[in-house]
Design an enzyme around this catalytic site. Sequence first.
Site, short mmCIF file in Angstrom:
data_model
loop_
_atom_site.label_atom_id
_atom_site.label_comp_id
_atom_site.label_asym_id
_atom_site.label_seq_id
_atom_site.Cartn_x
_atom_site.Cartn_y
_atom_site.Cartn_z
N GLU A 134 42.81 45.72 45.46
CA GLU A 134 41.80 45.54 46.50
C GLU A 134 40.61 44.84 45.85
O GLU A 134 40.52 44.77 44.62
CB GLU A 134 41.39 46.90 47.09
CG GLU A 134 42.56 47.60 47.74
CD GLU A 134 42.19 48.93 48.41
OE1 GLU A 134 40.99 49.28 48.41
OE2 GLU A 134 43.11 49.59 48.91
N ALA A 137 39.11 47.21 43.56
CA ALA A 137 40.07 48.00 42.78
C ALA A 137 41.15 47.07 42.23
O ALA A 137 42.21 46.89 42.83
CB ALA A 137 40.69 49.10 43.66
N GLY A 138 40.82 46.43 41.10
CA GLY A 138 41.75 45.50 40.47
C GLY A 138 42.43 46.18 39.29
O GLY A 138 43.46 46.85 39.46
N TRP A 163 44.78 39.44 46.70
CA TRP A 163 45.61 38.80 45.67
C TRP A 163 47.09 38.99 45.95
O TRP A 163 47.87 39.22 45.02
CB TRP A 163 45.30 39.29 44.27
CG TRP A 163 43.87 39.41 43.89
CD1 TRP A 163 43.26 40.52 43.37
CD2 TRP A 163 42.86 38.39 43.96
NE1 TRP A 163 41.94 40.26 43.13
CE2 TRP A 163 41.65 38.96 43.49
CE3 TRP A 163 42.85 37.07 44.39
CZ2 TRP A 163 40.47 38.26 43.42
CZ3 TRP A 163 41.66 36.38 44.34
CH2 TRP A 163 40.49 36.96 43.85
N GLN A 344 47.73 18.73 24.59
CA GLN A 344 47.16 18.07 23.41
C GLN A 344 48.11 16.99 22.87
O GLN A 344 47.67 15.89 22.52
CB GLN A 344 46.89 19.14 22.32
CG GLN A 344 46.02 18.66 21.19
CD GLN A 344 44.58 18.38 21.63
OE1 GLN A 344 44.12 18.94 22.62
NE2 GLN A 344 43.91 17.51 20.92
N GLY A 347 47.92 13.90 24.75
CA GLY A 347 46.63 13.21 24.67
C GLY A 347 46.05 12.98 26.06
O GLY A 347 46.20 13.83 26.95
N GLU A 371 49.90 41.02 37.62
CA GLU A 371 50.63 42.25 37.23
C GLU A 371 49.91 42.97 36.09
O GLU A 371 50.52 43.58 35.22
CB GLU A 371 52.11 41.96 36.94
CG GLU A 371 52.85 41.64 38.23
CD GLU A 371 54.31 41.96 38.24
OE1 GLU A 371 54.74 42.87 37.52
OE2 GLU A 371 55.02 41.31 39.02
N THR A 373 45.98 42.41 33.90
CA THR A 373 45.46 41.47 32.90
C THR A 373 46.04 41.85 31.53
O THR A 373 46.46 43.00 31.31
CB THR A 373 43.93 41.57 32.80
OG1 THR A 373 43.60 42.91 32.39
CG2 THR A 373 43.26 41.26 34.13
N1 COS Z 1 55.06 55.39 35.52
C1 COS Z 1 54.90 56.51 36.27
N2 COS Z 1 53.78 57.25 36.26
C2 COS Z 1 52.78 56.84 35.46
C3 COS Z 1 52.88 55.70 34.66
C4 COS Z 1 54.09 54.97 34.70
N3 COS Z 1 54.26 53.86 33.97
N4 COS Z 1 51.74 55.53 33.97
C5 COS Z 1 50.94 56.55 34.33
N5 COS Z 1 51.57 57.34 35.22
C6 COS Z 1 51.06 58.55 35.88
C7 COS Z 1 50.17 59.36 34.95
O1 COS Z 1 50.94 60.28 34.20
C8 COS Z 1 49.25 60.05 35.94
O2 COS Z 1 49.92 61.14 36.53
P1 COS Z 1 49.40 62.68 36.28
O3 COS Z 1 47.99 62.72 36.77
O4 COS Z 1 50.33 63.49 37.12
O5 COS Z 1 49.53 62.91 34.80
C9 COS Z 1 49.09 59.03 37.05
O6 COS Z 1 50.22 58.14 36.96
C10 COS Z 1 47.82 58.21 36.92
O7 COS Z 1 47.88 57.58 35.66
P2 COS Z 1 46.58 57.30 34.78
O8 COS Z 1 45.71 58.51 34.75
O9 COS Z 1 47.00 56.72 33.49
O10 COS Z 1 45.86 56.22 35.72
P3 COS Z 1 44.61 55.29 35.47
O11 COS Z 1 43.79 55.31 36.70
O12 COS Z 1 43.97 55.65 34.15
O13 COS Z 1 45.26 53.82 35.41
C11 COS Z 1 46.21 51.87 34.40
C12 COS Z 1 46.16 53.41 34.49
C13 COS Z 1 44.87 51.28 33.96
C14 COS Z 1 47.23 51.58 33.35
C15 COS Z 1 46.62 51.31 35.78
O14 COS Z 1 45.58 51.47 36.74
C16 COS Z 1 46.99 49.85 35.75
O15 COS Z 1 48.11 49.51 35.34
N6 COS Z 1 46.08 48.97 36.22
C17 COS Z 1 46.38 47.58 36.40
C18 COS Z 1 46.94 47.41 37.75
C19 COS Z 1 47.70 46.14 37.86
O16 COS Z 1 48.59 45.85 37.09
N7 COS Z 1 47.33 45.38 38.89
C20 COS Z 1 47.98 44.18 39.19
C21 COS Z 1 48.53 44.34 40.56
S1 COS Z 1 50.07 43.60 40.75
S2 COS Z 1 49.63 41.70 40.93
#
Ligand code: COS
Length: 387
Positions: A134, A137-138, A163, A344, A347, A371, A373
Amino acid sequence: MSVGNPSFDVFQLSDEHVEMRKILRDLCDKEIAPYAADVDEKARYTDEALKALNSSGFSAIHIPEEYGGQGGDSVAACIVIEEVARVCASSSLIPICNKLGTMGMLLKGSEELKQKVLPSIGSGEATASYALSEREAGSDAAAMRTRAKADGDDWVLNGSKCWISNGGKSTWYTVMAVTDPDKGANGISAFVVHADDPGFTVGAKERKMGIKGSPTTDLYFEDCRIPGDRIIGEPGTGFKTALATLDHTRPTIGAQAVGIAQGALEASIAYTKERKQFGKSISDFQNTQFMLADMAMKIEAARLMVYTAAARAERGEPNLGFISSAAKCYASDVAMEVTTNAVQLFGGYGYTVDFPVERYMRDAKITQIYEGTNQIQRVVMSRALLR
Ligand code: COS
């Protein structure tokens, strides 16, 4: 130990994979490559590629046979994406989005939901997209605000997503929305929305640096009502499904990056042999030779990592986070470096639209961003290391 044992198949693709690549290369060279520059210049949809990929069964080969698909494995899906991206990165968004938009269902969807949605994608009649991000929320995807509320037997969605690759072209959208705002990431659920659902609309196309043949749009949900059985899994499991999806699909972005880099390398080899300066081909200069060697070396390493990640996902190994993020991150960094070096080597000509390498360079950039950064990939990798 035998020396020269052709049946030693460690680090070798199967005969089927090799054969499939040959068929694809021919198809892509003949039916997709001729339109790549026009698609980019006009920022128009890749109609020719959709037709070519549908008629050859390559638009969504990952759909299992029981849902009317080809049942292609994860490495095969990467090879399709790689070969299409080698000639036209925009067109490779067709198989990429189809996998990304259906993976949640394949992992966690009910049998009824899978039967309802997947056959149309397997047959090429429909396509899919994935809606997580969103405006606010990226990288912090769990901060999303789009809401879904139960109403009778239905779910009603309100909010917006951004996106969205192939937005407006896709028939089905896997959409993550908050169902319980008090539970943070564990209050998010995943749904499947159809393009014709009431209250669903698509925003204007973003004007982008690259992958111009794949529309990127917002999605809007205004009291968008969908049947209750369109939820994927249980309420509250949607964020985990979304992250598990990315574990399976980040290698496909690595594959796209490898394909883009391979296309740029091949163009560079051909050009540097032709181009004469100081009385000889510029490929006769050691500077050129070393640059080409470095480009090819890094592509080879990236490809191996992408196939390894895909194979591990195919085997259903746990803890895919490290390898799928590493493959996506490494391959996309390689694609950026290789395509920049390709420009490059060309040229001044490389800086013009008369040659394909500037397009490869612009297209490569998105693989370091979408997917997740490459900074987020490093978050995922380091968390796995330090857990
Ligand atoms: N598969 C399944 N569950 C997962 C997981 C995975 N690969 N990774 C984490 N989880 C679980 C965690 O265990 C946690 O569950 P519990 O609370 O029950 O323990 C829950 O999911 C939330 O995970 P976490 O606390 O790690 O979430 P965060 O908010 O810290 O976010 C990141 C983690 C930053 C890694 C995630 O938000 C992310 O990948 N962001 C980028 C998003 C993205 O790729 N956007 C592009 C969109 S597609 S074009």
